[in-house]
Design an enzyme around this catalytic site. Structure first.
Site, mmCIF file in Angstrom:
data_model
loop_
_atom_site.group_PDB
_atom_site.id
_atom_site.type_symbol
_atom_site.label_atom_id
_atom_site.label_comp_id
_atom_site.label_asym_id
_atom_site.label_seq_id
_atom_site.Cartn_x
_atom_site.Cartn_y
_atom_site.Cartn_z
ATOM 1 N N HIS A 161 4.883 -1.799 2.076
ATOM 2 C CA HIS A 161 5.583 -0.708 1.408
ATOM 3 C C HIS A 161 6.990 -0.636 1.991
ATOM 4 C CE1 HIS A 161 1.845 0.682 -0.435
ATOM 5 N NE2 HIS A 161 1.273 0.661 0.758
ATOM 6 N N ARG A 220 -8.155 1.955 9.543
ATOM 7 C CA ARG A 220 -6.993 1.800 8.680
ATOM 8 C C ARG A 220 -5.861 1.092 9.410
ATOM 9 N NH1 ARG A 220 -4.975 3.785 3.977
ATOM 10 N NH2 ARG A 220 -6.926 4.878 3.600
ATOM 11 N N CYS A 232 0.030 -3.791 -2.165
ATOM 12 C CA CYS A 232 -1.134 -3.113 -1.600
ATOM 13 C C CYS A 232 -2.288 -3.045 -2.606
ATOM 14 C CB CYS A 232 -0.718 -1.726 -1.107
ATOM 15 S SG CYS A 232 -1.891 -0.968 0.050
#
Length: 253
Positions: free
Chosen positions: A210, A126, A93
């Site tokens: 993640h 997002r 990320c």
């Protein structure tokens, strides 16, 4: 005597927000389960990055943390020298963004470390949720055959240049960019970018996954271990861990 493995956990004090420290723990445990000695070397902000470790992991963080991390890694150059020497580096990320050519944080564009031919702008909304991709087999990832799975949570639109190749081709999720990022360029190029997740360039493998990513993708973890040990993936002793198999089945269902 078993071989030893030295794992660099880079800047966990600023790029450790989303549990990505777990990637180093996964590498250590999978190495130890095969009879190797393995240790994690934590490198904090302001500390020199050793250039002779066997494998490096770097995680995610917020805008201000990214800026601090980039400034330190650019001035220190230890991670850059490790990449030049062909030592495997796994970035998640914000780690992907920081290792690129430039990234946007706090309303400004900042220089990245330059290990990945990528620039990161901002997306209007997002990206949050499960992401699944098929490995492209680019560069160092040629031996990967299993689907990649993780959880994405980012606002960055990472556009890959010619030197960087996608880690995966999207099956589900947003990946590197959303559907509105490329309205002003050719449909073919935009479609390639929109289907991309992560990046592979030289010894650097980066992703928005993640999870931690290596807990959810044991084949990818073993690929990094193999590269760190100078082996092929096929040369590593296989591990049968039913809990990991069940976890992957749940996430991919």
């Amino acid at each position: 005597m078993p071989e030893s493995l030295h794992i660099g956990l880079i800047l966990p004090d600023v790029l450790g927000t989303y549990g990505d420290d777990g990637n180093a723990l996964v590498l250590r445990q999978r190495a130890r389960m095969r009879g190797y000695t393995a240790e994690i070397h934590r490198v904090g902000l302001g500390e020199p990055v050793p250039e002779h470790l066997d494998v490096y992991t770097i995680g995610g963080g917020e805008d201000s943390a990214q800026v601090l991390a980039a400034e330190h890694l650019i001035s220190d150059k230890g991670l850059t020298r490790a990449a030049w020497a062909g030592r495997p580096i796994f970035a998640i990320c914000a780690g992907l963004q920081v290792l690129g050519e430039s990234f946007r944080a706090g309303g400004r564009v900042h220089d990245g470390v330059g290990l990945i031919d990528a620039t990161t702008a901002a997306m209007p909304t997002r990206a949050i949720g499960e992401v699944v991709s098929n490995p492209t087999g680019a560069g160092w990832t040629a031996e990967l055959t299993e689907q990649l799975t993780g959880f994405e949570n980012h606002l960055g639109a990472s556009i890959l240049g010619r030197e960087a190749k996608p880690l995966g081709k999207l099956v589900k999720g947003t990946g590197n960019v959303d559907n509105t990022t490329f309205l002003d360029i050719s449909q073919s190029d935009g479609q390639i970018q929109r289907s991309s997740e992560g990046a592979v360039q030289g010894s650097v493998i980066a992703t928005y996954m993640h999870g931690p990513a290596l807990a959810r993708n044991p084949q990818l973890a073993d690929l990094l271990l193999a590269k760190a040990m100078g082996k092929t993936l096929a040369e590593l002793e296989p591990l049968d861990i039913p809990a990991v198999t069940r976890l992957r089945a749940e996430r991919l269902a």
